[in-house]
Design a protein around this motif. Sequence first.
Motif, PDB file in Angstrom:
ATOM      1  N   LEU A   1       4.567   4.608  -9.808  1.00  0.00           N
ATOM      2  CA  LEU A   1       3.114   4.188  -9.610  1.00  0.00           C
ATOM      3  C   LEU A   1       2.950   3.368  -8.450  1.00  0.00           C
ATOM      4  N   VAL A   2       1.972   3.505  -7.682  1.00  0.00           N
ATOM      5  CA  VAL A   2       1.839   2.780  -6.289  1.00  0.00           C
ATOM      6  C   VAL A   2       0.337   2.184  -6.301  1.00  0.00           C
ATOM      7  N   GLU A   3       0.055   0.903  -6.465  1.00  0.00           N
ATOM      8  CA  GLU A   3      -1.366   0.419  -6.250  1.00  0.00           C
ATOM      9  C   GLU A   3      -1.643   0.535  -4.653  1.00  0.00           C
ATOM     10  N   ALA A   4      -2.809   0.308  -4.615  1.00  0.00           N
ATOM     11  CA  ALA A   4      -3.164   0.367  -3.007  1.00  0.00           C
ATOM     12  C   ALA A   4      -3.200  -0.946  -2.371  1.00  0.00           C
ATOM     13  N   SER A   5      -2.975  -1.802  -3.238  1.00  0.00           N
ATOM     14  CA  SER A   5      -2.761  -3.550  -2.740  1.00  0.00           C
ATOM     15  C   SER A   5      -1.718  -4.118  -3.485  1.00  0.00           C
ATOM     16  N   GLY A   6      -1.320  -5.119  -3.210  1.00  0.00           N
ATOM     17  CA  GLY A   6      -0.673  -6.264  -4.089  1.00  0.00           C
ATOM     18  C   GLY A   6       0.975  -5.664  -4.159  1.00  0.00           C
ATOM     19  N   ALA A   7       1.492  -6.514  -5.191  1.00  0.00           N
ATOM     20  CA  ALA A   7       3.145  -5.962  -5.205  1.00  0.00           C
ATOM     21  C   ALA A   7       3.164  -5.928  -6.689  1.00  0.00           C
TER      22      ALA A   7
ATOM     23  N   LEU B   1      12.828   5.197  -1.711  1.00  0.00           N
ATOM     24  CA  LEU B   1      12.351   5.686  -2.968  1.00  0.00           C
ATOM     25  C   LEU B   1      13.014   7.032  -3.459  1.00  0.00           C
ATOM     26  N   ALA B   2      12.929   7.928  -2.509  1.00  0.00           N
ATOM     27  CA  ALA B   2      13.599   9.098  -2.787  1.00  0.00           C
ATOM     28  C   ALA B   2      15.025   9.113  -3.262  1.00  0.00           C
ATOM     29  N   LEU B   3      15.775   7.784  -3.068  1.00  0.00           N
ATOM     30  CA  LEU B   3      17.033   7.750  -3.735  1.00  0.00           C
ATOM     31  C   LEU B   3      16.972   7.382  -5.277  1.00  0.00           C
ATOM     32  N   LEU B   4      15.863   6.833  -5.377  1.00  0.00           N
ATOM     33  CA  LEU B   4      15.699   5.839  -6.896  1.00  0.00           C
ATOM     34  C   LEU B   4      14.829   6.964  -7.735  1.00  0.00           C
ATOM     35  N   VAL B   5      13.832   7.639  -7.374  1.00  0.00           N
ATOM     36  CA  VAL B   5      12.920   8.073  -8.283  1.00  0.00           C
ATOM     37  C   VAL B   5      12.711   9.696  -7.786  1.00  0.00           C
ATOM     38  N   ASP B   6      11.758  10.281  -8.589  1.00  0.00           N
ATOM     39  CA  ASP B   6      11.616  11.678  -8.480  1.00  0.00           C
ATOM     40  C   ASP B   6      10.303  11.956  -7.695  1.00  0.00           C
ATOM     41  N   GLY B   7       9.354  10.961  -7.836  1.00  0.00           N
ATOM     42  CA  GLY B   7       8.120  11.011  -7.400  1.00  0.00           C
ATOM     43  C   GLY B   7       7.281   9.821  -7.421  1.00  0.00           C
ATOM     44  N   ILE B   8       6.112   9.726  -6.697  1.00  0.00           N
ATOM     45  CA  ILE B   8       5.390   8.810  -6.826  1.00  0.00           C
ATOM     46  C   ILE B   8       3.779   9.215  -7.123  1.00  0.00           C
ATOM     47  N   SER B   9       3.028   8.272  -7.793  1.00  0.00           N
ATOM     48  CA  SER B   9       1.616   8.463  -8.124  1.00  0.00           C
ATOM     49  C   SER B   9       0.749   7.464  -7.542  1.00  0.00           C
ATOM     50  N   VAL B  10      -0.037   7.886  -6.797  1.00  0.00           N
ATOM     51  CA  VAL B  10      -0.952   6.778  -6.081  1.00  0.00           C
ATOM     52  C   VAL B  10      -2.183   6.939  -6.279  1.00  0.00           C
ATOM     53  N   ASP B  11      -2.910   5.771  -6.167  1.00  0.00           N
ATOM     54  CA  ASP B  11      -4.382   5.522  -6.318  1.00  0.00           C
ATOM     55  C   ASP B  11      -4.863   6.457  -5.336  1.00  0.00           C
ATOM     56  N   LYS B  12      -6.084   7.178  -5.800  1.00  0.00           N
ATOM     57  CA  LYS B  12      -6.656   8.045  -4.937  1.00  0.00           C
ATOM     58  C   LYS B  12      -7.202   7.714  -3.801  1.00  0.00           C
TER      59      LYS B  12
ATOM     60  N   THR C   1       7.568  14.212  -5.206  1.00  0.00           N
ATOM     61  CA  THR C   1       6.640  14.863  -5.662  1.00  0.00           C
ATOM     62  C   THR C   1       5.448  13.910  -5.620  1.00  0.00           C
ATOM     63  N   VAL C   2       4.196  14.327  -5.599  1.00  0.00           N
ATOM     64  CA  VAL C   2       3.125  13.372  -5.490  1.00  0.00           C
ATOM     65  C   VAL C   2       1.896  13.715  -6.521  1.00  0.00           C
ATOM     66  N   PHE C   3       1.609  12.427  -7.334  1.00  0.00           N
ATOM     67  CA  PHE C   3       0.539  12.651  -8.153  1.00  0.00           C
ATOM     68  C   PHE C   3      -0.706  11.459  -7.881  1.00  0.00           C
ATOM     69  N   CYS C   4      -1.676  11.620  -8.285  1.00  0.00           N
ATOM     70  CA  CYS C   4      -2.707  10.577  -8.017  1.00  0.00           C
ATOM     71  C   CYS C   4      -3.641  10.428  -9.061  1.00  0.00           C
ATOM     72  N   TRP C   5      -4.265   9.417  -9.035  1.00  0.00           N
ATOM     73  CA  TRP C   5      -5.343   8.809 -10.278  1.00  0.00           C
ATOM     74  C   TRP C   5      -6.318   8.023  -9.489  1.00  0.00           C
ATOM     75  N   THR C   6      -7.493   8.275 -10.444  1.00  0.00           N
ATOM     76  CA  THR C   6      -7.809   9.054 -11.185  1.00  0.00           C
ATOM     77  C   THR C   6      -9.110   9.689 -11.184  1.00  0.00           C
ATOM     78  N   LEU C   7      -9.084  11.194 -11.315  1.00  0.00           N
ATOM     79  CA  LEU C   7     -10.281  11.886 -10.962  1.00  0.00           C
ATOM     80  C   LEU C   7     -11.372  11.731 -12.185  1.00  0.00           C
ATOM     81  N   ARG C   8     -12.666  11.446 -11.939  1.00  0.00           N
ATOM     82  CA  ARG C   8     -13.611  10.974 -12.728  1.00  0.00           C
ATOM     83  C   ARG C   8     -14.927  11.499 -12.307  1.00  0.00           C
ATOM     84  N   ALA C   9     -15.672  12.112 -13.158  1.00  0.00           N
ATOM     85  CA  ALA C   9     -16.935  12.896 -12.639  1.00  0.00           C
ATOM     86  C   ALA C   9     -18.071  11.807 -12.292  1.00  0.00           C
ATOM     87  N   GLU C  10     -18.109  10.723 -12.951  1.00  0.00           N
ATOM     88  CA  GLU C  10     -19.217   9.754 -12.959  1.00  0.00           C
ATOM     89  C   GLU C  10     -19.593   9.203 -11.211  1.00  0.00           C
TER      90      GLU C  10
END
Length: 361
Positions: free
Chosen positions: A230-236, A263-274, A302-311
């Motif tokens: 999981l990757v944040e848009a800022s920070g460490a 990262l490709a040597l360590l994990v299968d994918g990343i998941s990022v802040d939308k 692979t790439v995931f992203c979070w979070t889809l919300r309708a409001e």
Amino acid sequence: MDDENATTGQPIEERPHGEVARHPARPSLGPASRPLVIAHRGASGYRPEHSRAAYELAFAMGADAVEPDIVPTRDGVLVLRHENEISGTTDVAEHPEFASRRATKTIDGIALTGWFTEDFTWAELSTLRVRERLPKLRDASTTFDGADGILRLTDLLAMLDAAGRPVGLVAEIKHAAYFESIGLPLDELFAAELRQAGWANDERLTVESFELDVLHLIRGRGIRASYVYLVEASGAPADRVARDGDAARAYADDVTPNGLAELALLVDGISVDKRMLLRADADGNTLGLGTIVERAHAHGLTVFCWTLRAENRFLGKNLRRPGGAARWGNWLEEFQLILSSGIDGVFADQPDLAIEARARL
């Protein structure tokens, strides 16, 4: 995953508010439509997050997978809560017998005051009832406050096994460095519970965390899964900060060409802040897509992203509709933009809407 804010297009018919490339040798969530729709803490746009009702609704809506956040109790039982601080998601403050447990702690550099799972046994936590975390935004969900108790990880695994169709599990390991520091190693506890439940070698399993160290430790314990960072848009990351202090390498460094190659040597994918996926102007209007999906795919991630919300609160300004933060805006425009990016999976509070957007592409 934390809360976040965020394109253009024609108006769409609004539904009633409150209606209800991988490494080839590694496992996946199993056969499903792509991009995957992953119910974020269950169908948390309609029911209190991590409640039994939220997960049951996610199954019924056809989610490809569900995403629980995992934290431990004092006696090492893994429970499903967005954070280990539970005053906003349970009725703990209404239990006079637990008044003395209220405390202030620093978790991953943030001072929090409230009640924390690691100060309770499972027997004590099992007496609490769950409630909606965002009552001002999701008033309809508050009608389910108190209906369910806290779930354990083992409870959710049993629900998945009885679901009647394959549903994936994307398990987020929370605050691993912190819990390790107080004698609650999540890699050990998580691996033990998976083995006991028969999930240590299950193709439905994906493990994710904002900390690379715990992913490495869990894999080292022989848990066969897809591993997603999981990757944040800022920070460490907290594990790097605990180790390196102010010199800790930032999340931003992980999504440079060299960082993605590592990262490709360590994990299968990343998941990022939308926000890392979308382009926006200085006023907060969504303009289009960035390049992170293509760049990560070029390294076999692979790439995931979070979070889809309708409001409205969570949409770009140009996608909001009059009526306040809680009203659903032009969610379809944003959802379809993200789904068209080539992304492999999305986390959604309203999984039925993400499935609808995918079908209408």
